[in-house]
Design an enzyme around this catalytic site. Structure first.
Site, PDB file in Angstrom:
ATOM      1  CG  ASP A 116      -2.075  -0.978   1.056  1.00  0.00           C
ATOM      2  OD1 ASP A 116      -2.686  -1.009  -0.026  1.00  0.00           O
ATOM      3  OD2 ASP A 116      -2.342  -1.729   2.012  1.00  0.00           O
ATOM      4  CG  ASP A 181      -7.826  -3.553  -3.589  1.00  0.00           C
ATOM      5  OD1 ASP A 181      -8.230  -4.536  -4.231  1.00  0.00           O
ATOM      6  OD2 ASP A 181      -8.341  -3.201  -2.520  1.00  0.00           O
TER       7      ASP A 181
END
Length: 398
Positions: A116, A181
């Site tokens: 992330d 994602d």
């Protein structure tokens, strides 16, 4: 004959008047939405500065929930929103606050245990660099890109999403999970190549995008959430979901991540296959959206229309569609205006001073994990602000 002519003129005047009214409404709504965001986040900034914490969401019992200081994939969104307000207003207070809050997690640029970093550092330091050309910000971006690059497996052709030796991921029998994602983390790599002139980062990004394009999408151009690979052979082991309704369902935010990610890939590479994929995903979303354009948390959830909406998916989709609209001859403006006007309505925008001063209501984190259901989320606000600024820029050009 005269009466018919007068009648025709009368109807034409009504038609022109209604068109002007609609255009004026959209323009007025857009401007007032930015003003409301400035007012609401001014209050949230006071709250965040008192706590010296980064706001993430609101708990089920109505208390503000801050990001985890140890690591939180959403920690870059609040300073990112502050950077957007600095861009919108040129008020130095937003710049000062954005710089202050992003230093809270700057040392996370060295982490190699999570994918992330793109979300975190592109939304914060990336926006800061775009607006200030601060050399230190560029150094942070490149360091984070180096850390993210360590998760790339050349045999698989992807960046590994989650480690599988702990937590709920360890119960899934995954070896090398890649979630859709992860398309959102590629912009950090593209930006690192721009900063350094070294193509190695963008090469990893395009390889990941190509592998995802090959394996993540169904015939109707909806995407799986998770594709698990064998790290030694590169072969697909399974296609599943983690946050969606079912393995074969279309998790709403996942579709938005894909749309946004491939639009970004086209921006940096001008590779037609990425533009084509973005358009295909946009069509899937358009064909399956509810009447007001705000998706349910999963397009295949079994109790629609009695399912929670996901405003975060709508915000991401809206921002992506505005950029995509600038790359194509076909117009996405009707869909853009539909989502924009819905989000700006009282149904989805909180009253000033309410909602713990988050802008938007009714987002979903993860229903299967019973986490963050029908709450505000900092990334819903972030992509909404991004969309408002993109819309303002595009609208003024047209």
């Amino acid at each position: 004959m005269i009466n018919r002519s007068l009648l025709l003129i009368f109807y034409l005047l009504i038609l022109v008047s209604s068109c002007k009214e609609k255009t004026t409404y959209v323009e007025k709504h857009k401007t007032s939405s930015i003003d409301r965001a400035v007012e609401q986040l001014s209050l949230q900034l006071i709250e965040a500065e008192k706590a010296n914490r980064l706001p993430r969401t609101v708990t089920a019992d109505g208390k503000i929930h801050w990001t985890n200081p140890q690591f939180d994939w959403t920690e870059g969104f609040f300073p990112g929103s502050l950077w957007y307000l600095y861009k919108a207003t040129h008020d130095e207070k937003w710049k000062i606050a954005a710089q202050s809050f992003q230093t809270m997690f700057e040392n996370h640029k060295y982490l190699t245990t999570n994918h992330d970093l793109g979300f975190i550092f592109n939304c914060s330091y990336g926006n800061g660099f775009d607006l200030t050309k601060n050399e230190h910000f560029s150094e942070v971006i490149v360091t984070a890109a180096d850390s993210l690059s360590t998760r790339f497996n050349a045999t698989v052709g992807c960046i590994k999403s989650w480690d599988v030796n702990h937590g709920w991921q360890s119960t899934r029998d995954w070896k090398f999970p890649v979630i859709v994602d992860n398309m959102m983390n590629l912009e950090l790599l593209f930006k690192a190549s721009e900063i350094t002139g070294n193509p190695k980062y963008s090469a990893l990004a395009t390889t990941h995008a190509n592998t995802t394009l090959k394996n993540h999408f169904r015939e109707d151009n909806s995407s799986y959430h998770v594709v698990d690979y064998d790290p030694e052979t590169g072969l697909v082991r399974s296609k599943e979901t983690a946050q969606g309704f079912a393995n074969e369902s279309a998790w709403a935010r996942g579709q938005a991540w894909g749309l946004y990610g491939y639009t970004v890939c086209y921006r940096y590479t001008k590779d037609q296959q990425y533009l084509n994929q973005a358009k295909k995903i946009a069509k899937f979303i358009s064909d399956n959206k509810p009447e007001d354009g705000i998706p349910y948390w999963d397009y295949n959830a079994n109790k629609i229309p009695n399912e929670p909406r996901d405003v975060s998916a709508a915000s991401i989709t809206l921002s992506a569609l505005i950029e995509l609209d600038g790359f194509t001859q076909e117009s996405y403006l009707p869909q853009i205006d539909q989502i924009l006007n819905s989000l700006a309505s009282d149904k989805y925008t909180a009253k000033i001073g309410e909602n713990h001063n988050f802008i938007l209501k009714h987002s979903v984190g993860s229903i299967p994990h019973k986490n963050e259901i029908d709450v505000p989320l900092n990334y819903a606000d972030y992509y909404y602000l991004e969309a408002l600024l993109r819309y303002q820029h595009s609208y003024n050009k047209k």
